[in-house]
Design an enzyme around this catalytic site. Sequence first.
Site, PDB file in Angstrom:
ATOM      1  N   ASP A 134       0.816  -1.043  -0.029  1.00 30.14           N
ATOM      2  CA  ASP A 134      -0.025   0.119  -0.130  1.00 30.14           C
ATOM      3  C   ASP A 134       0.924   1.297   0.041  1.00 30.14           C
ATOM      4  OD1 ASP A 134      -3.276   0.985   1.375  1.00 30.14           O
ATOM      5  OD2 ASP A 134      -1.820   2.114   1.000  1.00 30.14           O
ATOM      6  N   ASP A 181      -3.816   2.409  -5.213  1.00 32.98           N
ATOM      7  CA  ASP A 181      -2.278   2.148  -4.691  1.00 32.98           C
ATOM      8  C   ASP A 181      -2.230   0.913  -3.586  1.00 32.98           C
ATOM      9  OD1 ASP A 181      -3.842   2.759  -2.307  1.00 32.98           O
ATOM     10  OD2 ASP A 181      -2.136   3.976  -1.587  1.00 32.98           O
ATOM     11  N   GLU A 182      -3.069  -0.065  -4.033  1.00 30.78           N
ATOM     12  CA  GLU A 182      -2.834  -1.200  -3.320  1.00 30.78           C
ATOM     13  C   GLU A 182      -3.186  -2.638  -3.758  1.00 30.78           C
ATOM     14  OE1 GLU A 182      -6.133  -0.777  -0.426  1.00 30.78           O
ATOM     15  OE2 GLU A 182      -6.049  -2.719   0.166  1.00 30.78           O
TER      16      GLU A 182
HETATM   17  P1  TTP Z   1      -5.127   5.107   0.879  1.00 27.05           P
HETATM   18  O1  TTP Z   1      -4.013   4.081   0.568  1.00 27.05           O
HETATM   19  O2  TTP Z   1      -6.144   4.858   1.770  1.00 27.05           O
HETATM   20  O3  TTP Z   1      -4.241   6.406   1.559  1.00 27.05           O
HETATM   21  P2  TTP Z   1      -2.800   6.982   1.164  1.00 27.05           P
HETATM   22  O4  TTP Z   1      -2.309   6.341   0.249  1.00 27.05           O
HETATM   23  O5  TTP Z   1      -3.114   8.522   0.797  1.00 27.05           O
HETATM   24  O6  TTP Z   1      -2.236   7.027   2.656  1.00 27.05           O
HETATM   25  P3  TTP Z   1      -1.856   5.921   3.517  1.00 27.05           P
HETATM   26  O7  TTP Z   1      -0.303   6.300   3.587  1.00 27.05           O
HETATM   27  O8  TTP Z   1      -2.367   6.059   4.869  1.00 27.05           O
HETATM   28  O9  TTP Z   1      -1.910   4.538   2.696  1.00 27.05           O
HETATM   29  O10 TTP Z   1      -5.741   5.635  -0.507  1.00 27.05           O
HETATM   30  C1  TTP Z   1      -5.006   5.760  -1.630  1.00 27.05           C
HETATM   31  C2  TTP Z   1      -5.462   6.741  -2.397  1.00 27.05           C
HETATM   32  O11 TTP Z   1      -6.515   7.030  -2.623  1.00 27.05           O
HETATM   33  C3  TTP Z   1      -5.087   8.171  -1.791  1.00 27.05           C
HETATM   34  O12 TTP Z   1      -3.691   8.690  -1.800  1.00 27.05           O
HETATM   35  C4  TTP Z   1      -5.936   9.049  -2.426  1.00 27.05           C
HETATM   36  C5  TTP Z   1      -7.170   8.165  -2.466  1.00 27.05           C
HETATM   37  N1  TTP Z   1      -8.453   8.277  -1.560  1.00 27.05           N
HETATM   38  C6  TTP Z   1      -9.362   9.275  -1.767  1.00 27.05           C
HETATM   39  O13 TTP Z   1      -9.461   9.949  -2.826  1.00 27.05           O
HETATM   40  N2  TTP Z   1     -10.299   9.194  -0.887  1.00 27.05           N
HETATM   41  C7  TTP Z   1     -10.374   8.702   0.467  1.00 27.05           C
HETATM   42  O14 TTP Z   1     -11.248   8.680   1.458  1.00 27.05           O
HETATM   43  C8  TTP Z   1      -9.095   7.744   0.426  1.00 27.05           C
HETATM   44  C9  TTP Z   1      -9.271   7.078   1.935  1.00 27.05           C
HETATM   45  C10 TTP Z   1      -8.351   7.722  -0.358  1.00 27.05           C
HETATM   46 MG    MG Z   2      -2.027   4.302   0.605  1.00 33.62          MG
END
Ligand code: TTP
Ligand code: MG
Length: 420
Positions: free
Chosen positions: A25, A142-143
């Site tokens: 992730d 992103d996962e």
């Molecule tokens: P996430 O992997 O949940 O968040 P992140 O990568 O920004 O942060 P983390 O380091 O905690 O993993 O989500 C991936 C992308 O998806 C994030 O960069 C933006 C998008 N996203 C949204 O658009 N709305 C949301 O509510 C969330 C949670 C994520």
């Molecule tokens: Mg993320």
Amino acid sequence: MPSPGDATLPGVDDEPPDQIVLHVDMDCFYAACERLREPELRGEPLVVGMGYEPGDDIGAVATASYEAREYGVESAMAISEALDRLPRLDEDADGPTGSRDTTDEPAGYYRPVDLDFYQSVAEDVRAILHDCADTVREVSIDEAYLDVTDRTGWEVADGFARHVKQRIEREVGVVASVGVAPTLSAAKVASDHDKPDGLVVVEPGEVADFFAPLSVEEVHGVGPVTARKLRELGIETAGDLATADPHELVDRFGERGRELYDRARGADTREVTPTGDPKSLSRESAFADAVEDPERKREQVRALAEAVATRAQSKGALYRTIGVKAVTPPYDVNTRERSLPGPIDDPDLVETIALELISEFDDDPVRKVGVRVSNLEFPTGEQARLSGWDGETDGQETGEPRQQERTTPSRSGQSSLTDF
Ligand code: TTP
Ligand code: MG
């Protein structure tokens, strides 16, 4: 008779498959992408807004850099509230990218979402992931889950995960957190456990100990609402949840209570299945002992036919071939199938043909029966989603604006969705 979607069809194996799962992730992904093209934003508080226009205060936070999170800015928060917590840097006043005067009040950079650019970065990451594993299941931009069982061993899993992280960082320039575990749910929690730039390995035999001290929110599928309800029952940690009375949980939360109980115990029999359209859909079910009674076989086949047809419908799949499987003692696998002139979506026909095909085994003892549809077509171009519960409940509870993988909860769906 078990209902079609019954999670407890007999014969579904409860043991997790012997596998090494890596969950990747990316850290604050959209913000990390913005920093690729604006390196000056590295180390700075940065907010990426959906529906946000530069200079405006509309929209919602898609993500915030970890520096911005220190000011209380979170995903899904209104930009107006984010601005209250972390005012916008006056970039015009300070030059093209804004240089901050340390005597100033804290301020951050705000950027609008540019999904096309993030998709192109995600594509580069994916290419590396596919290079590092034979089976990759992408669950969001992103996962992803990787099955790396054949690429590494537990004693060197840490080094392997580091190698994946380093390749992503060197070749794409964004940072990933990685979790390695014998189950998908444990790998997911592990990747989140030491973010950002995390690397956590949970070896087989350590899963229950790893989960026990975590707060219930860290159990995948528990959002703030469920967490509050669990606390009302005195359940604070995943360990409390794992040792709670499952009947009480089912009374309170229905079948989902059972799922949460299983997840808190780290019980998860899913395998990493590749993203994309499946080649076939099948369901099978074992009898406790070999069955001769034709009516009992038919009853089971009817339930399986309905389950398979419903699953095909939910995926928008048409099928051209309908098949059955009958396993006779000791372990002889017999399959029969019939192909139709054209692709159809017709649950009654699945049942009729499956019953006709299984009648060949009316006089045989049968340990297990299965129904399959194959030669699939997806006319709407809709991408198939293999079953799983990623993101289902969290999204509902937090009202995240993000697109989640939405599937019907089905604990047995994955393990019984086998090709035969
Ligand atoms: P996430 O992997 O949940 O968040 P992140 O990568 O920004 O942060 P983390 O380091 O905690 O993993 O989500 C991936 C992308 O998806 C994030 O960069 C933006 C998008 N996203 C949204 O658009 N709305 C949301 O509510 C969330 C949670 C994520
Ligand atoms: Mg993320």
